[in-house]
Structures are given as C-alpha cells and as structure tokens.
Design a protein around this motif. Structure first.
Motif, PDB file in Angstrom:
ATOM      1  N   HIS A  99      61.750  32.592 -57.723  1.00 55.70           N
ATOM      2  CA  HIS A  99      61.032  31.754 -58.351  1.00 55.70           C
ATOM      3  C   HIS A  99      59.879  31.223 -57.370  1.00 55.70           C
ATOM      4  O   HIS A  99      59.817  31.288 -55.978  1.00 55.70           O
ATOM      5  CB  HIS A  99      61.935  30.433 -58.693  1.00 55.70           C
ATOM      6  CG  HIS A  99      61.744  30.419 -59.955  1.00 55.70           C
ATOM      7  ND1 HIS A  99      61.379  30.778 -61.381  1.00 55.70           N
ATOM      8  CD2 HIS A  99      63.172  30.867 -60.733  1.00 55.70           C
ATOM      9  CE1 HIS A  99      62.141  30.712 -62.444  1.00 55.70           C
ATOM     10  NE2 HIS A  99      63.120  31.243 -62.075  1.00 55.70           N
ATOM     11  N   ASN A 585      69.086  35.485 -61.935  1.00 52.44           N
ATOM     12  CA  ASN A 585      68.447  35.519 -63.368  1.00 52.44           C
ATOM     13  C   ASN A 585      66.888  36.148 -63.162  1.00 52.44           C
ATOM     14  O   ASN A 585      66.109  35.897 -63.970  1.00 52.44           O
ATOM     15  CB  ASN A 585      68.257  34.487 -64.363  1.00 52.44           C
ATOM     16  CG  ASN A 585      69.586  33.968 -64.868  1.00 52.44           C
ATOM     17  OD1 ASN A 585      70.842  34.072 -64.558  1.00 52.44           O
ATOM     18  ND2 ASN A 585      70.009  32.169 -64.676  1.00 52.44           N
ATOM     19  N   MET A 586      66.119  35.862 -61.538  1.00 53.75           N
ATOM     20  CA  MET A 586      64.750  36.342 -62.032  1.00 53.75           C
ATOM     21  C   MET A 586      64.662  38.284 -61.536  1.00 53.75           C
ATOM     22  O   MET A 586      65.495  38.019 -60.826  1.00 53.75           O
ATOM     23  CB  MET A 586      64.227  35.208 -60.370  1.00 53.75           C
ATOM     24  CG  MET A 586      62.721  35.498 -61.199  1.00 53.75           C
ATOM     25  SD  MET A 586      62.344  34.551 -62.012  1.00 53.75           S
ATOM     26  CE  MET A 586      60.668  34.038 -61.844  1.00 53.75           C
ATOM     27  N   GLU A 593      58.045  31.506 -64.754  1.00 50.16           N
ATOM     28  CA  GLU A 593      58.773  31.563 -66.380  1.00 50.16           C
ATOM     29  C   GLU A 593      58.293  30.518 -67.070  1.00 50.16           C
ATOM     30  O   GLU A 593      58.109  29.984 -67.061  1.00 50.16           O
ATOM     31  CB  GLU A 593      60.392  30.691 -66.479  1.00 50.16           C
ATOM     32  CG  GLU A 593      61.607  32.139 -65.421  1.00 50.16           C
ATOM     33  CD  GLU A 593      62.677  32.051 -65.970  1.00 50.16           C
ATOM     34  OE1 GLU A 593      63.815  32.677 -66.189  1.00 50.16           O
ATOM     35  OE2 GLU A 593      63.100  30.484 -65.835  1.00 50.16           O
ATOM     36  N   SER A 594      57.888  31.243 -68.605  1.00 43.37           N
ATOM     37  CA  SER A 594      57.035  30.170 -69.275  1.00 43.37           C
ATOM     38  C   SER A 594      57.511  31.052 -70.288  1.00 43.37           C
ATOM     39  O   SER A 594      58.023  32.242 -70.934  1.00 43.37           O
ATOM     40  CB  SER A 594      55.404  30.194 -68.684  1.00 43.37           C
ATOM     41  OG  SER A 594      54.889  30.056 -70.326  1.00 43.37           O
ATOM     42  N   THR A 595      57.583  29.499 -71.966  1.00 42.65           N
ATOM     43  CA  THR A 595      57.753  30.419 -72.777  1.00 42.65           C
ATOM     44  C   THR A 595      56.365  30.594 -74.163  1.00 42.65           C
ATOM     45  O   THR A 595      56.785  30.315 -74.721  1.00 42.65           O
ATOM     46  CB  THR A 595      58.055  28.955 -73.404  1.00 42.65           C
ATOM     47  OG1 THR A 595      57.911  28.246 -73.487  1.00 42.65           O
ATOM     48  CG2 THR A 595      60.008  28.026 -72.589  1.00 42.65           C
ATOM     49  N   TYR A 634      55.332  41.982 -66.317  1.00 43.32           N
ATOM     50  CA  TYR A 634      55.291  41.447 -67.467  1.00 43.32           C
ATOM     51  C   TYR A 634      56.930  41.314 -68.346  1.00 43.32           C
ATOM     52  O   TYR A 634      56.724  42.439 -68.771  1.00 43.32           O
ATOM     53  CB  TYR A 634      54.105  41.337 -68.505  1.00 43.32           C
ATOM     54  CG  TYR A 634      53.835  39.615 -68.764  1.00 43.32           C
ATOM     55  CD1 TYR A 634      52.802  39.354 -68.855  1.00 43.32           C
ATOM     56  CD2 TYR A 634      54.969  39.610 -70.097  1.00 43.32           C
ATOM     57  CE1 TYR A 634      52.256  38.191 -69.875  1.00 43.32           C
ATOM     58  CE2 TYR A 634      54.348  38.376 -70.628  1.00 43.32           C
ATOM     59  CZ  TYR A 634      53.540  37.228 -70.287  1.00 43.32           C
ATOM     60  OH  TYR A 634      53.050  36.255 -71.070  1.00 43.32           O
ATOM     61  N   ILE A 636      60.211  40.229 -70.924  1.00 46.44           N
ATOM     62  CA  ILE A 636      60.204  38.757 -71.443  1.00 46.44           C
ATOM     63  C   ILE A 636      61.844  39.188 -72.432  1.00 46.44           C
ATOM     64  O   ILE A 636      61.337  40.279 -73.458  1.00 46.44           O
ATOM     65  CB  ILE A 636      59.218  39.177 -72.618  1.00 46.44           C
ATOM     66  CG1 ILE A 636      58.262  38.988 -72.732  1.00 46.44           C
ATOM     67  CG2 ILE A 636      59.701  37.313 -73.660  1.00 46.44           C
ATOM     68  CD1 ILE A 636      56.661  39.586 -73.586  1.00 46.44           C
ATOM     69  N   GLU A 637      62.555  38.473 -71.926  1.00 51.13           N
ATOM     70  CA  GLU A 637      63.723  39.117 -72.160  1.00 51.13           C
ATOM     71  C   GLU A 637      64.379  40.140 -72.893  1.00 51.13           C
ATOM     72  O   GLU A 637      65.581  40.664 -73.171  1.00 51.13           O
ATOM     73  CB  GLU A 637      63.751  38.229 -73.641  1.00 51.13           C
ATOM     74  CG  GLU A 637      63.700  36.500 -73.353  1.00 51.13           C
ATOM     75  CD  GLU A 637      64.663  35.080 -74.443  1.00 51.13           C
ATOM     76  OE1 GLU A 637      64.382  35.969 -75.473  1.00 51.13           O
ATOM     77  OE2 GLU A 637      63.528  34.166 -74.318  1.00 51.13           O
ATOM     78  N   VAL A 661      61.257  33.829 -73.103  1.00 56.32           N
ATOM     79  CA  VAL A 661      61.088  33.129 -71.870  1.00 56.32           C
ATOM     80  C   VAL A 661      59.959  34.416 -70.875  1.00 56.32           C
ATOM     81  O   VAL A 661      60.857  35.345 -70.818  1.00 56.32           O
ATOM     82  CB  VAL A 661      62.519  32.771 -71.273  1.00 56.32           C
ATOM     83  CG1 VAL A 661      61.860  32.674 -69.999  1.00 56.32           C
ATOM     84  CG2 VAL A 661      63.411  31.657 -71.740  1.00 56.32           C
ATOM     85  N   ARG A 662      58.931  34.062 -70.789  1.00 58.79           N
ATOM     86  CA  ARG A 662      58.322  35.228 -69.524  1.00 58.79           C
ATOM     87  C   ARG A 662      58.975  35.019 -68.214  1.00 58.79           C
ATOM     88  O   ARG A 662      58.836  34.044 -67.644  1.00 58.79           O
ATOM     89  CB  ARG A 662      57.168  35.142 -70.052  1.00 58.79           C
ATOM     90  CG  ARG A 662      56.253  35.397 -71.571  1.00 58.79           C
ATOM     91  CD  ARG A 662      55.065  34.497 -71.840  1.00 58.79           C
ATOM     92  NE  ARG A 662      54.481  35.194 -73.056  1.00 58.79           N
ATOM     93  CZ  ARG A 662      55.376  34.946 -74.511  1.00 58.79           C
ATOM     94  NH1 ARG A 662      55.721  34.646 -74.409  1.00 58.79           N
ATOM     95  NH2 ARG A 662      53.958  35.743 -75.518  1.00 58.79           N
ATOM     96  N   GLN A 663      59.152  36.129 -68.175  1.00 58.03           N
ATOM     97  CA  GLN A 663      58.689  36.160 -66.458  1.00 58.03           C
ATOM     98  C   GLN A 663      57.376  37.358 -66.047  1.00 58.03           C
ATOM     99  O   GLN A 663      57.987  38.276 -65.705  1.00 58.03           O
ATOM    100  CB  GLN A 663      59.942  36.795 -65.429  1.00 58.03           C
ATOM    101  CG  GLN A 663      61.402  36.072 -66.590  1.00 58.03           C
ATOM    102  CD  GLN A 663      62.843  36.473 -65.415  1.00 58.03           C
ATOM    103  OE1 GLN A 663      63.044  37.419 -64.196  1.00 58.03           O
ATOM    104  NE2 GLN A 663      63.800  35.880 -65.462  1.00 58.03           N
TER     105      GLN A 663
END
Length: 770
Positions: A99, A585-586, A593-595, A634, A636-637, A661-663
């Motif tokens: 992160h 989890n990353m 992370e962003s929603t 990019y 996303i879940e 949730v975006r990583q």
C-alpha cells in the motif's frame, strides 16, 4: 546417453513368468543408468512415473545445485522463487503487495515505539529530521533540527516512555513521551554524591599529567602536554577521582575550571629510610589507611599526591610500598602536584560517542567506542542514566573485555546477553540468575565468527546477524538435547547467491496475527531476500526467496503488527522515496484502494449541470497523484482491467466504470521454477535417468497464471467454462496438465503470475518416462 525409443511397462496383473514376453529388448549396446551400466542384451521395461512436489520449504537454492541428487532437499526447494513466500503448510504463494502510505523527504528508517500500554507510534529518522507518526502515518511530532549528520549512523534503544538515540558524532539524546507530549533533549546523567555526575570516566592519556592551581573554587589546570580543545568546555575531568568542570580553554595546555568538591591534597612526607620507595609507586599507611602516589623523591622526602584519606598519614605510622616500608617522621601539605591519576568523560565531543547500544536486565549497554573499541559500559540497575561504577550488585560496569582487544559492535539479550565483535561472539550467562552485576559480568567465548556493523535481529530461537564478509547470514542459537549451549551456524550455505552486500536486516513482526513470520535481508542492490522457516530454526528448514519491485527497497521494518517498507522509485524521471505497507490482500505495489473512479465528473444540482461562463464544472478524485506519468495495473475484485497511465493530476484516463474496490498500482511478477526431475528410483535397476513429459500444476484460490515449458508459454485464463463473463472471475482451485516438448538435458518449467491477482501453488508435478 542413448535411450530406447519405446518401452513397455509390465502390467501388474501379469505373472512374472509371462512378463518377459511383454518387454522390448534394448538395442545391442550398453544402456547407462545413474551410477551403473547395463550389459548388451539386458531387458528393461519402460517406466512412467509422476513425481509430485507438495512442499517448498527451502524456497530458492543456488543454481549450482542443479546436478545434486539430494532427493530430500530437491523435493522441498525450487530452482527459482521470484516474489514468492512459503506458508506454514509448505505451499508457495505470491508475496504481498504494498500500500502507498506517503511520500518521504529522505527518511532512512522507521522504528516502532510503544511509550505506554496500547500506544504504538512510528519514529521516522533521516539526515535532517525526526518525525513521530501514528498508524495512519500522520505526523504528530516533528523535529527539524537534529544532532546527527548521517541517519545511517543513528542507533536507538527503547525504554518504554524513553527512547535513547545516539550516534558516534552526534552524541546521545532522549525522546520522551508523557501524557500526549513529546520532548527531545540531550541525554543527562544522574547526580551522584556531592553534586558530581554519575557518568562513566576513562583515562585516555597515560603520558599526560594534570596540575591544578588550587584545591577549591575557580582554578587553572595545567596539562603537561597539549590537551585542551574547545570541546572540553563544559565537561568535567577528574583529578584523583574529584571533579573539575572546565569553563574556559586558555591554551592547549592551560584551562580554567571550577572545583565541584575539594580536590585531594598533596603532601611532602619524610620517612626514616627512602631507599624502599620508587617514583610512580603507590603507598599505604598502616593505621590511617592513607593512600597516595609518589610523584617525586628528594632525599628522605616523598612528594605524594593523596588518593584516600585527605588528612595524610600520622607521624610514626608505617608507610608501605611494593618495595618495602618505613616510618613517617613528618608531613607537610604542599601545593597540588602534577598527577598522572586523572580521567575524563568516556563519552564526549572530545573523545567521541558510542556507536551502538543494547539493553539487558533493565540496564543500558553502550559499546563500540572508537578510542577504546574493546570497552563495554553498562548502566547501573538503578537507572539507565546512572553509570556510577562500584562493587555493589546494582552498580554500573565500565570494563575492557574479550580476547585480543576486539571491537564490540552489538549487544542483544535473548535470555543470556550475547555480545558481537569483529573477532568473535561472546555470551554473558543470565538465564539462571537473571541478573548482571560487576561480579558476574564475565563474557564467555562462543564462536570466532566476526560480525558486520549491520544491527542483528532477534528471533524466537536466537539472533540472526550478517558476518564481516557481508556475504553470509548466520544465527547464534541455543543447541543441544540435554545441556543447551550457544552455537553459531550459517543460514546461507544453499542460498548465498541471494545475499548481495546487505545494508540492513528486518526482524520478525512479533505482534502480527499472521501464521508466517519473516526476517528480511535488505540487499545493497535494492532487492530483498525473504527468510522463512517452519516451526523452529533448529530444524534447519530455512527458506530464502528473492523479492524485488519496480524500484529499490531501502529498509523494511516490523511495525504496527506488520511490515512497512521505505522504497526508492523513479517517477516522472526523478527518484522519489515512498513509505509503503505490505498487505496480503494487495496484489500491486505502491498501490491505492478506492471504491470509486478517479475520472472527472460533472457537478449537478437537482439534476442540472453547473456551469461557469458556459463551461461545465467538474470534480476530480486524484487517488494516484503519487505516480504521475507511470503505467499502472488496474484490478477490481478479481477483474484485471489492464494497464493505464496516470495523468499529471493523479486521475486515470479511460478507466473502467465498474462497481467494486479498485487496486491501482505497479504490477509485479511472481514465479516458481521447480528443479527438473531427471532420475527416479527403479525397484529393479536402481536409479534411472528419465525425461520429463508433462508438468502438473495444482493451484488454490488463484486467477490467471502462466506455465512456461521449455520456452512454450501456456496461458491459464482467469475465466473458466461456464463463468459469467459480465462478472469478475472467481479464484479457482484446480489441477492443470501441460505437455513438455523438446528433449533438453535440464527441462524448464516456470509457473508464474504475470498480472495482479491471488496466486497460490499447492503442488507441482512432473510426469517422467525412462
């Protein structure tokens, strides 16, 4: 080596009497197996076998292990393990991503400090500042002027509400916490009797004498040779164990000072016979216990500087020396003599400061003094600021120890006190009595392994350190079945290629809830060697795996029940330093992370667009403004949306409009390469050389991955048969088989994760044929 083109495997249901009719005879030449040669005409059945590897305990071994036939080690190791970690179950998994936490100016280290119950903070140190941050990396205390010049030289010692920091040139300071308030002050020794300081003293100059002008008040102190510099102003020197505070440097041989307590007087003592005395000898009076040092002899007169009993000897008292004794016939107090019995602070700007520190049994240990490298100073058990030396159990210890004047580098307490030097490792037993005292402090030699300046780290079974070659990682640990004793063993015999001029060690995060604990070797080239073990380091099941990122790891620290890293990355053409946090989890590095999306959105009120001068008003959510211009992955879940370029304002142009949730961050590759199976055991002919025909890969909770077989790339998609392509793929647990073409001597099988997503290998199998 010639191989039969086709062999027939003997069916188990056919009797041995009929078996020869199902065999194919070998060509009329000898067939060589591992370690033996079969004569012409020998009949050999074709053999096929599947060899499964379900444990990866040793992780990556040296490449020259390729021809070794240590079956047990090969069965639990890998030829390559890039960005992989081993689990307690023996399975291999992609390392955690990181992160993004914040940018850093130039911090070299982050250390966890716990000044109170339930309180956790991070201390960031760089060349120019010191910062205290909370678990969100928000600054709660900052010091923009620091006493050190190089953060790499700074050591620290944590004592609950006090953290002592020091360096060889910057002195010692204390960071204190009390009811939400932080202070940073110079380290101060406690007061001793008579207003003196309980600081350690040392006689650095045996050839120089000091002569005070008087015994009290403001005086001058004359040195027999050049001594005084401006660094002495404010220090206290001791003349015959009595302190004088230096207030002014007059010349290199003359200084002004203030007497703290009356100095010892000097006497001219006449004796009946002076032939038994020598200049420089100590004398003792029989009745008064007067003690002094002979400075000069003139006939029957002895000029003596007092050390004990300031009133001097009595007349007719016997005055003894090493050579004999005589009666005192008279005494006269004279002006203070020039005495060689003097000392000065062990630690000062004039003589330097300790370059390392440790602690044990409530005492602070200072060591690695440049002027006296074999000296160790240990505080009293009364206080870490009390270094008053004495014979009592709670007194301080200031002593030169070790064989052949070693340079003491580190002190670590793991039940016993372990001392590391440039010429060996020593142990001070404290497990049984639990105390260190002047009478029990007796370092015992353990091993002649020399240690580097890299700070060792404590683990459950001992202490891991880097030796002086800067190429080997070793451990000092208790060993034995009945009688435990300390011993040293190497951890890198099979992994030496992963140790590349290390700059730091990171110990295990003992507060972590994860089952796996690691030690990290941070290499000089910016990579990491991640050290893992099963159960205990005594079992010698130690694994090393290389970790790397798009940039250079500078430091990894166990903090906040996890691991945080300081990383240098080139962003938009410039090298920038980041503080990042490892997270299982990353799936990307330096990620966020962003929603919600980062793209610009039009502002509306009651469904109406807001405009200014005809231009629509928009709002940006720049969640990636730390990586402008960089290409990022990019995720996303479970759905890999591909690569995007971060805009200068921190937004991602063209990003997908999908809920979840975006990583978003830097992609990294994780791969595992098993050793090729090249021999198998035959019940009839022993070891047989074989050819790998097929690779078998068992994964768990994994998305897409690749299997490279002799240069042929096999892609396993994240979606499977029957999956809803409008939804993100679901991680799969399955077994896949891949044909291996070609007939290389050492076939290549590489299982890798090339895109973001979970990746866990339960087993790798190889189907072989003799």
């Amino acid at each position: 080596m010639a191989r039969p083109r086709s062999w027939t495997k003997r069916p188990r249901c056919i009797s041995s009497a009929l078996a020869p009719t199902l065999r194919r005879r070998v060509r009329p030449s000898s067939y060589t197996t591992r370690g033996q040669s079969l004569p012409r005409g020998t009949v050999v059945a074709r053999q096929k076998q599947t060899v499964m590897q379900r444990a990866f305990t040793f992780m990556e071994l040296r490449e020259d292990f390729l021809e070794r036939d240590d079956v047990d080690i090969r069965a639990q190791s890998l030829k390559g393990a890039l960005n992989m970690k081993v689990l307690q179950t023996g399975a291999a998994e992609a390392r955690p991503g990181t992160h993004f936490v914040r940018r850093l100016a130039d911090a070299d280290d982050i250390i966890e400090i716990r000044p109170g119950t339930g309180l956790k903070f991070g201390m960031l140190i760089d060349d120019n500042s010191l910062q205290i941050v909370d678990e969100n990396a928000d600054i709660i205390f900052e010091l923009n002027t620091v006493p050190w010049q190089n953060a790499d030289e700074v050591w620290y010692n944590r004592f609950r509400k006090k953290t002592v920091l020091g360096s060889g040139t910057g002195g010692m300071h204390v960071l204190s916490y009390s009811e939400g308030t932080w202070t940073f002050e110079p380290f101060a020794f406690t007061d001793a009797a008579g207003g003196e300081l309980a600081q350690p003293y040392w006689a650095f100059e045996d050839s120089i004498t000091l002569k005070p002008s008087a015994l009290n008040g403001e005086i001058t102190i004359e040195a027999s040779e050049p001594l005084w510099t401006e660094d002495y102003v404010g220090l206290r020197v001791r003349y015959n164990a009595r302190e004088i505070e230096i207030t002014e440097r007059i010349t290199s041989q003359l200084a002004r000072g203030k007497v703290i307590n009356e100095l010892s007087p000097s006497y001219r003592i006449t004796v009946e016979d002076s032939t038994e005395y020598r200049v420089g000898e100590a004398v003792v009076a029989a009745d008064t216990n007067f003690q002094g040092l002979i400075i000069a002899i003139d006939g029957l007169a002895l000029d003596v500087v007092t050390q004990v009993f300031f009133e001097g000897p009595d007349t007719d008292e016997e005055l003894s020396s090493p050579g004999g004794s005589s009666k005192v016939t008279g005494k006269t107090k004279i002006d203070p003599l020039a005495s060689p019995v003097w000392d000065e602070p062990l630690m000062s700007n004039a003589r330097g400061w300790p370059r390392a520190s440790g602690s044990a049994a409530g005492r602070m240990i200072l060591l690695d003094f440049e002027a006296v490298p074999d000296l160790i100073a240990i505080s009293s058990s009364r206080s870490i600021e009390d270094y008053k030396v004495g014979p009592e159990d709670d007194d301080a210890i200031v002593r030169q120890v070790g064989d052949n004047a070693p340079r003491w580098l580190h002190a670590e307490s793991v039940g016993d006190l372990i001392l590391f030097s440039d010429s060996g490792i020593y142990n001070v037993p404290t497990r049984e009595n639990g105390i260190i005292s002047p009478s029990t402090f007796n370092p015992v030699f353990i091993d002649d392994s020399s240690c580097s300046e890299i700070k060792p780290v404590k683990v459950e079974d001992g202490i891991i350190f880097v030796d002086s070659s800067n190429e080997n990682v070793k451990i000092v640990m208790l060993d034995g079945n009945i009688y435990l004793k300390w011993s040293v063993k190497s951890l890198t015999s099979l992994h030496k290629h992963l140790i590349k001029a290390p700059r730091a060690l990171c110990g295990p995060s003992l507060g972590s809830s994860a089952a796996e604990k690691y030690v990290f070797v941070i290499n000089g080239d910016g990579t990491i060697a991640a050290v893992s073990w099963q159960e205990s380091l005594r079992d010698e099941n130690v694994g090393f795996a290389p970790w790397q990122t798009k940039g250079n790891f500078v430091k990894v620290s166990p903090i906040f029940s996890g691991y945080w890293a300081i990383v240098d990355r080139v962003v938009d053409g410039d090298t920038q330093r980041f503080l990042e946090r490892f997270d299982d989890n990353m799936t990307v590095d330096c990620g966020v992370e962003s929603t919600s999306r980062s793209v610009a959105e039009s502002l509306t009120v009651n469904g109406e667009l807001l405009t200014v001068n005809g231009e629509e008003l928009t709002v940006y959510r720049p969640f990636m403004d730390h990586l402008p211009g960089e290409t990022v992955a990019y995720y996303i879940e479970g759905w890999d949306a591909g690569d995007f370029v971060i805009q200068g304002d921190g937004t991602v142009e063209g990003e997908p409009d999908y809920d979840g949730v975006r990583q978003v961050g830097l992609n990294f590759v994780a791969s595992a390469e098993p050793w090729p199976v090249e021999i198998i055991e035959s019940p009839r002919i022993g070891e047989v050389t074989v050819r790998v025909m097929e690779a078998i890969v068992s994964v768990q909770n994994t998305l897409g991955y690749e299997v490279m077989c002799n240069g042929v790339r096999n892609r396993v998609n994240a979606y499977g048969f029957g999956d809803d392509l409008s939804r993100p793929p679901i991680p799969k647990t399955n077994v896949r088989r891949f044909t291996i073409y070609g007939n290389r001597d050492h076939p290549e099988i590489i299982v890798s994760k090339t895109r973001p997503g979970p990746f866990r290998i339960l087993a790798i199998g190889q189907k072989v044929q003799a």
